[in-house]
Design a protein around this motif. Structure first.
Motif, short mmCIF file in Angstrom:
data_model
loop_
_atom_site.label_atom_id
_atom_site.label_comp_id
_atom_site.label_asym_id
_atom_site.label_seq_id
_atom_site.Cartn_x
_atom_site.Cartn_y
_atom_site.Cartn_z
N ARG A 1 0.81 -1.21 0.00
CA ARG A 1 0.00 0.00 0.00
C ARG A 1 0.85 1.27 0.00
N GLU A 2 1.98 1.25 0.69
CA GLU A 2 2.79 2.46 0.83
C GLU A 2 3.91 2.58 -0.22
N GLN A 3 4.44 1.42 -0.67
CA GLN A 3 5.58 1.48 -1.59
C GLN A 3 5.35 0.72 -2.90
N GLY A 4 4.22 0.04 -3.01
CA GLY A 4 3.94 -0.71 -4.23
C GLY A 4 4.78 -1.95 -4.39
N ILE A 5 5.34 -2.44 -3.28
CA ILE A 5 6.18 -3.64 -3.33
C ILE A 5 5.29 -4.89 -3.34
N ASP A 6 5.47 -5.71 -4.36
CA ASP A 6 4.65 -6.91 -4.53
C ASP A 6 5.37 -8.13 -3.95
N LYS A 7 4.97 -8.53 -2.76
CA LYS A 7 5.53 -9.73 -2.14
C LYS A 7 4.66 -10.96 -2.42
N ILE A 8 3.58 -10.76 -3.16
CA ILE A 8 2.66 -11.86 -3.46
C ILE A 8 3.14 -12.65 -4.67
N LEU A 9 3.31 -11.96 -5.79
CA LEU A 9 3.76 -12.62 -7.02
C LEU A 9 5.12 -12.11 -7.49
N ARG A 10 5.73 -11.23 -6.71
CA ARG A 10 7.11 -10.80 -6.92
C ARG A 10 7.37 -10.22 -8.31
N ASN A 11 6.34 -9.66 -8.94
CA ASN A 11 6.46 -9.10 -10.29
C ASN A 11 6.93 -10.13 -11.31
N ALA A 12 6.66 -11.38 -11.04
CA ALA A 12 7.03 -12.44 -11.98
C ALA A 12 6.20 -12.29 -13.26
N PRO A 13 6.80 -12.54 -14.41
CA PRO A 13 6.07 -12.39 -15.68
C PRO A 13 5.09 -13.52 -15.96
N THR A 14 5.22 -14.61 -15.20
CA THR A 14 4.35 -15.77 -15.44
C THR A 14 3.96 -16.42 -14.13
N LEU A 15 2.71 -16.84 -14.07
CA LEU A 15 2.22 -17.63 -12.94
C LEU A 15 1.59 -18.90 -13.51
#
Length: 269
Positions: A165-179
């Motif tokens: 919410r504060e920094q836009g850091i994605d710890k869920i999917l880690r900005n991975a290009p593929t799931l």
């Protein structure tokens, strides 16, 4: 249904096919192996694969669909150890897409993994749409926020929510290009077990393609909580469930060392 077809002229009655059959489907008859009454073939194909003379065929695992194995591919012990130990869970990815050809190679290897009683039944959904991946992260964060101050809240949720919410850091999917999602029929009892087997194969093979991967654990927690908005996002059919998720992409960094484990504990009985 007659499962077994035997070429009598080739059969030497060695009995190997009978010995390796995990379901005790075969017995030795006067002319060679034959199907026993009241048995259930699981279609593993071992009887066909092991026959040294190509004398036996099984309609559930036809000889024509089995690839010839001239020599079992043995990997050097030291290289195999380092290959297995060098695999790491990758959480930092380059901002480039993974080629569809490589993704299909991964999935193809995954579906060759062993499954309980050869039940298989795992299907895959490859997600590469950036908008859907971004939305998935948002949905999981929403789910985490709903869990705050509840008995099922994980200790890490507040930190993940704040970072996002504060920094836009994605710890869920880690900005991975593929799931990569695994799915199984609803009510299938071996779905999770078979998924872990298949994803283990996929993760090891990924390194040979220059790719990295990591189980999407926080995403899976949301899935296993049956959070409806997440299920709707991927348009999973009503008669199927998601049984696992792995992030895939090109690693942003190269690891220089092999990490040790806690001391090995072994006992013999």
């Amino acid at each position: 249904m007659e499962l077994i077809k035997l070429q009598k002229s080739k059969c030497k009655k060695c009995g190997i096919c009978i010995e390796v059959c995990p379901s005790i489907v075969l017995g030795m008859g006067e002319e060679g192996p034959e199907e026993l009454e009241g048995t259930n073939c699981i279609g593993c194909g071992q009887c066909v694969a092991v026959c040294p003379n190509k004398a036996i065929d099984n309609v559930r695992t036809p000889l024509l669909r089995q690839q010839e194995l001239k020599q079992f591919p043995v990997i050097d012990e030291n290289k195999a150890e380092m290959f297995l130990r060098s695999r790491r869970s990758i959480r930092c990815y380059k901002n480039i897409p993974v080629e569809k050809e490589k993704l299909m190679k991964l999935i193809n290897i995954a579906h060759f993994a062993p499954t309980a009683s050869n039940s298989q039944n795992i299907s895959y959904v490859i997600v590469t749409d950036k908008k859907i991946l971004k939305k998935a992260t948002e949905v999981v964060i929403n789910w985490m926020e709903d869990k705050i101050d509840t008995p099922t809240m994980h200790w890490s949720f507040p930190k993940h929510i704040k970072d996002y919410r504060e920094q836009g850091i994605d710890k869920i999917l880690r900005n991975a290009p593929t799931l990569v999602l695994a799915t199984a029929p609803k009510g299938f009892k071996n779905g999770r077990e078979n998924t872990i087997f298949s994803f283990s194969y996929m993760e090891l093979f990924a390194t040979t393609l220059g790719l990295g991967s990591c189980f999407a654990g926080l995403f899976e927690m949301c899935v296993f909580d049956k959070y409806e908005p997440l299920m709707e996002l991927f348009n999973i059919s009503e008669d199927s469930v998601i049984t696992g998720a792995v992030m895939v992409g090109y690693p942003k960094y190269k690891y220089k060392r092999v990490v040790d484990r806690n001391p090995l504990e072994v006992s013999y009985v």
